[in-house]
Scaffold this motif. Structure first.
Motif, PDB file in Angstrom:
ATOM      1  N   ILE A  67       0.845  -1.194   0.000  1.00  0.00           N
ATOM      2  CA  ILE A  67       0.000   0.000   0.000  1.00  0.00           C
ATOM      3  C   ILE A  67       0.879   1.241   0.000  1.00  0.00           C
ATOM      4  CG2 ILE A  67      -1.566   1.399   1.415  1.00  0.00           C
ATOM      5  CD1 ILE A  67      -3.022  -1.133   2.187  1.00  0.00           C
ATOM      6  N   ILE A  68       0.490   2.213  -0.829  1.00  0.00           N
ATOM      7  CA  ILE A  68       1.105   3.529  -0.819  1.00  0.00           C
ATOM      8  C   ILE A  68       0.138   4.477  -0.129  1.00  0.00           C
ATOM      9  CG2 ILE A  68       2.167   5.348  -2.187  1.00  0.00           C
ATOM     10  CD1 ILE A  68       3.430   2.519  -2.453  1.00  0.00           C
ATOM     11  N   ALA A  69       0.591   5.123   0.940  1.00  0.00           N
ATOM     12  CA  ALA A  69      -0.231   6.078   1.673  1.00  0.00           C
ATOM     13  C   ALA A  69       0.220   7.485   1.312  1.00  0.00           C
ATOM     14  CB  ALA A  69      -0.103   5.845   3.178  1.00  0.00           C
ATOM     15  N   GLY A  70      -0.710   8.301   0.825  1.00  0.00           N
ATOM     16  CA  GLY A  70      -0.403   9.671   0.444  1.00  0.00           C
ATOM     17  C   GLY A  70      -1.034  10.654   1.411  1.00  0.00           C
ATOM     18  N   TYR A  71      -0.238  11.588   1.946  1.00  0.00           N
ATOM     19  CA  TYR A  71      -0.702  12.550   2.936  1.00  0.00           C
ATOM     20  C   TYR A  71      -0.732  13.963   2.344  1.00  0.00           C
ATOM     21  CZ  TYR A  71       0.028   8.954   6.475  1.00  0.00           C
ATOM     22  OH  TYR A  71      -0.029   7.802   7.218  1.00  0.00           O
ATOM     23  N   THR A  72      -1.551  14.808   2.960  1.00  0.00           N
ATOM     24  CA  THR A  72      -1.616  16.213   2.584  1.00  0.00           C
ATOM     25  C   THR A  72      -0.950  17.044   3.669  1.00  0.00           C
ATOM     26  OG1 THR A  72      -3.684  15.938   1.395  1.00  0.00           O
ATOM     27  CG2 THR A  72      -3.161  18.145   2.135  1.00  0.00           C
ATOM     28  N   ASN A  73      -0.130  17.970   3.258  1.00  0.00           N
ATOM     29  CA  ASN A  73       0.494  18.899   4.202  1.00  0.00           C
ATOM     30  C   ASN A  73       0.531  20.270   3.546  1.00  0.00           C
ATOM     31  OD1 ASN A  73       1.882  20.184   6.188  1.00  0.00           O
ATOM     32  ND2 ASN A  73       3.760  19.007   5.972  1.00  0.00           N
ATOM     33  N   PRO A  74      -0.473  21.114   3.780  1.00  0.00           N
ATOM     34  CA  PRO A  74      -0.528  22.409   3.113  1.00  0.00           C
ATOM     35  C   PRO A  74       0.756  23.207   3.292  1.00  0.00           C
ATOM     36  CG  PRO A  74      -2.573  21.975   4.247  1.00  0.00           C
ATOM     37  CD  PRO A  74      -1.630  20.885   4.644  1.00  0.00           C
ATOM     38  N   ALA A  75       1.204  23.801   2.206  1.00  0.00           N
ATOM     39  CA  ALA A  75       2.406  24.636   2.143  1.00  0.00           C
ATOM     40  C   ALA A  75       3.699  23.839   2.293  1.00  0.00           C
ATOM     41  CB  ALA A  75       2.362  25.742   3.195  1.00  0.00           C
ATOM     42  N   ALA A  76       3.615  22.500   2.349  1.00  0.00           N
ATOM     43  CA  ALA A  76       4.834  21.701   2.441  1.00  0.00           C
ATOM     44  C   ALA A  76       5.579  21.730   1.113  1.00  0.00           C
ATOM     45  CB  ALA A  76       4.499  20.258   2.804  1.00  0.00           C
ATOM     46  N   VAL A  77       6.907  21.771   1.206  1.00  0.00           N
ATOM     47  CA  VAL A  77       7.714  21.776   0.000  1.00  0.00           C
ATOM     48  C   VAL A  77       7.731  20.396  -0.634  1.00  0.00           C
ATOM     49  CG1 VAL A  77      10.031  22.135  -0.924  1.00  0.00           C
ATOM     50  CG2 VAL A  77       9.150  23.652   0.850  1.00  0.00           C
ATOM     51  N   ASN A  78       7.891  19.359   0.182  1.00  0.00           N
ATOM     52  CA  ASN A  78       7.963  17.990  -0.321  1.00  0.00           C
ATOM     53  C   ASN A  78       6.691  17.223   0.003  1.00  0.00           C
ATOM     54  OD1 ASN A  78      10.673  18.220  -1.256  1.00  0.00           O
ATOM     55  ND2 ASN A  78      11.392  17.960   0.849  1.00  0.00           N
ATOM     56  N   ARG A  79       6.342  16.317  -0.871  1.00  0.00           N
ATOM     57  CA  ARG A  79       5.219  15.439  -0.582  1.00  0.00           C
ATOM     58  C   ARG A  79       5.619  14.451   0.503  1.00  0.00           C
ATOM     59  NH1 ARG A  79       3.878  13.842  -6.827  1.00  0.00           N
ATOM     60  NH2 ARG A  79       3.406  15.945  -7.537  1.00  0.00           N
ATOM     61  N   ARG A  80       4.630  14.003   1.240  1.00  0.00           N
ATOM     62  CA  ARG A  80       4.868  13.001   2.274  1.00  0.00           C
ATOM     63  C   ARG A  80       4.097  11.741   1.921  1.00  0.00           C
ATOM     64  NH1 ARG A  80       2.265  12.519   8.169  1.00  0.00           N
ATOM     65  NH2 ARG A  80       3.230  10.542   8.742  1.00  0.00           N
ATOM     66  N   ASN A  81       4.819  10.649   1.794  1.00  0.00           N
ATOM     67  CA  ASN A  81       4.217   9.360   1.474  1.00  0.00           C
ATOM     68  C   ASN A  81       4.722   8.308   2.447  1.00  0.00           C
ATOM     69  OD1 ASN A  81       3.452  10.519  -1.264  1.00  0.00           O
ATOM     70  ND2 ASN A  81       5.666  10.426  -1.472  1.00  0.00           N
ATOM     71  N   GLU A  82       4.056   7.170   2.437  1.00  0.00           N
ATOM     72  CA  GLU A  82       4.531   6.009   3.183  1.00  0.00           C
ATOM     73  C   GLU A  82       4.345   4.769   2.330  1.00  0.00           C
ATOM     74  OE1 GLU A  82       3.474   7.390   7.779  1.00  0.00           O
ATOM     75  OE2 GLU A  82       2.110   6.061   6.672  1.00  0.00           O
ATOM     76  N   ILE A  83       5.244   3.810   2.493  1.00  0.00           N
ATOM     77  CA  ILE A  83       5.060   2.484   1.927  1.00  0.00           C
ATOM     78  C   ILE A  83       4.604   1.577   3.064  1.00  0.00           C
ATOM     79  CG2 ILE A  83       7.527   1.943   2.244  1.00  0.00           C
ATOM     80  CD1 ILE A  83       5.304   0.532  -0.555  1.00  0.00           C
ATOM     81  N   TRP A  84       3.572   0.773   2.849  1.00  0.00           N
ATOM     82  CA  TRP A  84       3.064  -0.132   3.872  1.00  0.00           C
ATOM     83  C   TRP A  84       3.251  -1.578   3.448  1.00  0.00           C
ATOM     84  CZ3 TRP A  84      -2.434   1.812   5.740  1.00  0.00           C
ATOM     85  CH2 TRP A  84      -2.295   3.100   6.291  1.00  0.00           C
ATOM     86  N   PHE A  85       3.816  -2.385   4.328  1.00  0.00           N
ATOM     87  CA  PHE A  85       3.827  -3.840   4.188  1.00  0.00           C
ATOM     88  C   PHE A  85       2.709  -4.374   5.062  1.00  0.00           C
ATOM     89  CE2 PHE A  85       8.242  -5.288   2.605  1.00  0.00           C
ATOM     90  CZ  PHE A  85       8.360  -4.189   1.761  1.00  0.00           C
ATOM     91  N   LEU A  86       1.948  -5.320   4.563  1.00  0.00           N
ATOM     92  CA  LEU A  86       0.816  -5.889   5.300  1.00  0.00           C
ATOM     93  C   LEU A  86       1.224  -7.207   5.957  1.00  0.00           C
ATOM     94  CD1 LEU A  86      -1.922  -5.341   2.563  1.00  0.00           C
ATOM     95  CD2 LEU A  86      -1.256  -3.789   4.395  1.00  0.00           C
ATOM     96  N   GLN A  87       1.043  -7.279   7.276  1.00  0.00           N
ATOM     97  CA  GLN A  87       1.357  -8.523   7.965  1.00  0.00           C
ATOM     98  C   GLN A  87       0.359  -9.594   7.567  1.00  0.00           C
ATOM     99  OE1 GLN A  87       2.861  -8.583  12.151  1.00  0.00           O
ATOM    100  NE2 GLN A  87       0.948  -9.630  12.576  1.00  0.00           N
ATOM    101  N   ARG A  88       0.829 -10.805   7.371  1.00  0.00           N
ATOM    102  CA  ARG A  88      -0.053 -11.903   7.002  1.00  0.00           C
ATOM    103  C   ARG A  88      -1.102 -12.121   8.088  1.00  0.00           C
ATOM    104  NH1 ARG A  88       1.945 -15.091   2.872  1.00  0.00           N
ATOM    105  NH2 ARG A  88       4.134 -14.711   2.299  1.00  0.00           N
ATOM    106  N   PRO A  89      -2.335 -12.448   7.690  1.00  0.00           N
ATOM    107  CA  PRO A  89      -3.401 -12.709   8.690  1.00  0.00           C
ATOM    108  C   PRO A  89      -3.036 -13.872   9.607  1.00  0.00           C
ATOM    109  CG  PRO A  89      -4.322 -12.464   6.468  1.00  0.00           C
ATOM    110  CD  PRO A  89      -2.837 -12.543   6.316  1.00  0.00           C
TER     111      PRO A  89
END
Length: 273
Positions: free
Chosen positions: A251-273
């Motif tokens: 999963i790619i998580a995309g965040y909003t940060n008004p007036a931020a110079v750089n975008r902020r993202n996260e990579i998510w690994f999902l633990q097996r059920p």
């Protein structure tokens, strides 16, 4: 295939550093527009923002279209109203974050290498895309979710923005690239979780996702196939037991940060059920 007037232009030349039209693009636009913005420097929305004049709405749309051209994507004129809603909603609260419990954090020399989090069961508005290119799928899916958030739902109301916007991606059998199938997902605000407004667009499905444990690492910049594969590799090398996670779904998580110079993202690994 092209839909909703949102398409990759050219179709031949690969963009040098392309990515989806993100919420950050919209937020950076508010900073450039100056005092017209409804956002303050803390990322919250000023009280009782005045309704937009037609000229202001046109400026917002034109800015988005300019940003889109940089991503080799076209934004249709019909997106003017959803863009206005997301930018000048008149709400006073900050964007709602998807709730989670921090289980643990791995650090080295003061740097956070990754976090382990527990996310609870929740409902998401999801749209599955299968376009020729990753960036095209993300663009089309996000545009459709914007319409759902901005009144094209059974309540007829603006639902409010939540973060992060998630994109589920899958690696190919060789694990060297992404498949064409992606899912773009919007977290239904907490006060609507019990009875989510239904989308008017039949391609958007309300899904209930089970409680999930994820391993997550932040990264800045554009999200495209190359950067995603790079981040998958980086986090895989840092995890002590990567075999406990799914090997082909991320999963790619995309965040909003008004007036931020750089975008902020996260990579998510999902633990097996």
């Amino acid at each position: 295939m092209q839909r909703e007037g949102c398409r990759m232009s050219g179709g031949v030349q690969e963009p040098a550093a392309s990515g989806m039209i993100t919420l950050d693009d919209l937020d950076n636009m508010t900073d450039e527009l100056g005092s017209d913005s409804a956002y303050n420097s803390n990322g919250s929305i000023e009280e009782e923002a005045e309704p937009m004049e037609d000229g202001e709405q046109d400026r917002l749309l034109n800015y988005w279209q300019t940003v889109a051209r940089g991503h080799q994507v076209e934004v249709p004129n019909e997106m003017a109203e959803p863009i206005q809603q997301l930018t000048r909603s008149g709400r006073t609260e900050e964007r709602q974050r998807v709730p989670f419990v921090l289980v643990s954090r791995k650090e080295k020399c003061g740097e956070v290498l990754y976090e382990k989090r527990q996310y609870g069961k929740a409902k998401w508005a999801c749209i599955k895309m299968n376009e020729e290119r990753y960036e095209q799928s993300i663009c089309m899916g996000f545009m459709k979710l914007m319409r759902y958030i901005c009144e094209q739902n059974s309540s007829g109301l603006y639902l409010g923005m939540t973060i992060p916007i998630l994109t589920t991606v899958h690696t190919d059998e060789a694990r060297t690239g992404l498949t064409r199938s992606v899912t773009v997902a919007y977290y239904i605000p907490s006060h609507l979780q019990d009875d989510p407004p239904q989308p008017t667009d039949q391609e958007i499905i309300i899904e209930e996702w089970p409680a999930t444990v994820v391993f997550t690492r932040a990264f800045p910049g554009a999200t495209n196939e190359d950067s995603i594969m790079r981040e998958i590799s980086s986090l895989g090398e840092l995890l002590e037991s990567p075999e406990l996670c799914l090997e082909d779904t991320f999963i790619i998580a995309g965040y909003t940060n008004p007036a931020a110079v750089n975008r902020r993202n996260e990579i998510w690994f999902l633990q097996r059920p």
